[in-house]
Design a protein around this motif. Sequence first.
Motif, PDB file in Angstrom:
ATOM      1  N   UNK A 199       0.843  -1.197   0.000  1.00 22.04           N
ATOM      2  CA  UNK A 199       0.000   0.000   0.000  1.00 22.04           C
ATOM      3  C   UNK A 199       0.877   1.245   0.000  1.00 22.04           C
ATOM      4  N   UNK A 200       0.514   2.197  -0.850  1.00 20.18           N
ATOM      5  CA  UNK A 200       1.167   3.496  -0.907  1.00 20.18           C
ATOM      6  C   UNK A 200       0.086   4.563  -0.793  1.00 20.18           C
ATOM      7  N   UNK A 201       0.246   5.487   0.134  1.00 18.69           N
ATOM      8  CA  UNK A 201      -0.773   6.505   0.434  1.00 18.69           C
ATOM      9  C   UNK A 201      -2.106   5.858   0.814  1.00 18.69           C
ATOM     10  N   UNK A 202      -2.058   4.645   1.358  1.00 19.56           N
ATOM     11  CA  UNK A 202      -3.274   3.951   1.756  1.00 19.56           C
ATOM     12  C   UNK A 202      -3.950   3.166   0.645  1.00 19.56           C
ATOM     13  N   UNK A 203      -3.397   3.218  -0.573  1.00 22.70           N
ATOM     14  CA  UNK A 203      -3.990   2.524  -1.719  1.00 22.70           C
ATOM     15  C   UNK A 203      -3.226   1.219  -1.987  1.00 22.70           C
ATOM     16  N   UNK A 204      -3.954   0.143  -2.137  1.00 24.69           N
ATOM     17  CA  UNK A 204      -3.359  -1.152  -2.440  1.00 24.69           C
ATOM     18  C   UNK A 204      -2.953  -1.198  -3.909  1.00 24.69           C
ATOM     19  N   UNK A 205      -1.673  -1.497  -4.156  1.00 19.87           N
ATOM     20  CA  UNK A 205      -1.190  -1.562  -5.537  1.00 19.87           C
ATOM     21  C   UNK A 205      -1.536  -2.883  -6.209  1.00 19.87           C
TER      22      UNK A 205
END
Length: 231
Positions: free
Chosen positions: A68-74
């Motif tokens: 997760x980056x910035x709370x978003x799952x890649x």
Amino acid sequence: MTQEPVISIRNLNHYFGQGDLKKQVLFDINLEIYAGEIVIMMGPSGSGKTTLLTLIGGLRALQEGSLKVFGYELDGASKEQLVNIRRDIGYIFQAHNLLEFLTAWENVQTALELHEDIPVEEFRARADAILKEVGLEHRANYFPDNLSGGQKQKVAIARALVSHPKLLLADEPTAALDSKSGRDVVELMQHLSQEQGCPILVVTHDNRILDIADRIIRMEDGRLTPAAIAT
């Protein structure tokens, strides 16, 4: 309130090749990085550092685990989602990756073109200001062919910083720089981290810059060592 990590990695594995040639290059990576934190990753060449960096930056598809980056799952993110995430990440690569047909300030400007909220009329002023910060204001109109290796790397660093990213990923940012230039660059990165809470993950072999780190982690044969994850 518990602070959410900017980067959160859980049980990440990665492989190169297919079939009989398939080889695992990252093993069960777990890591969290928080706002304003400067983390330096060290380790031998070929240990998986750059592979992990490109996965975090959304430049390589995730295979196993959660990232997760910035709370978003890649994992499973759409192309549009990945583009939006990458807009807020500054990248400094081992190779400067400058466009040879653009001048220094035009190369820096390309990072601003990704941001619809930045007025076009501000591009030149912003590019000139960041080039001055890295000591290249007198080279703004030069093409890469007329710059030294260190100067090209400074342009690449200016390009990564000009849009004030929410996350900075740097792969050997001082490798082509002398000690003074390298110190100037890491202090600029440190300033960005302190002023804007931008976390920075730096892959380096440069022992001269270790003092800027809040934490030093180590990659060995595709694994983060236990001491690396300790805060």
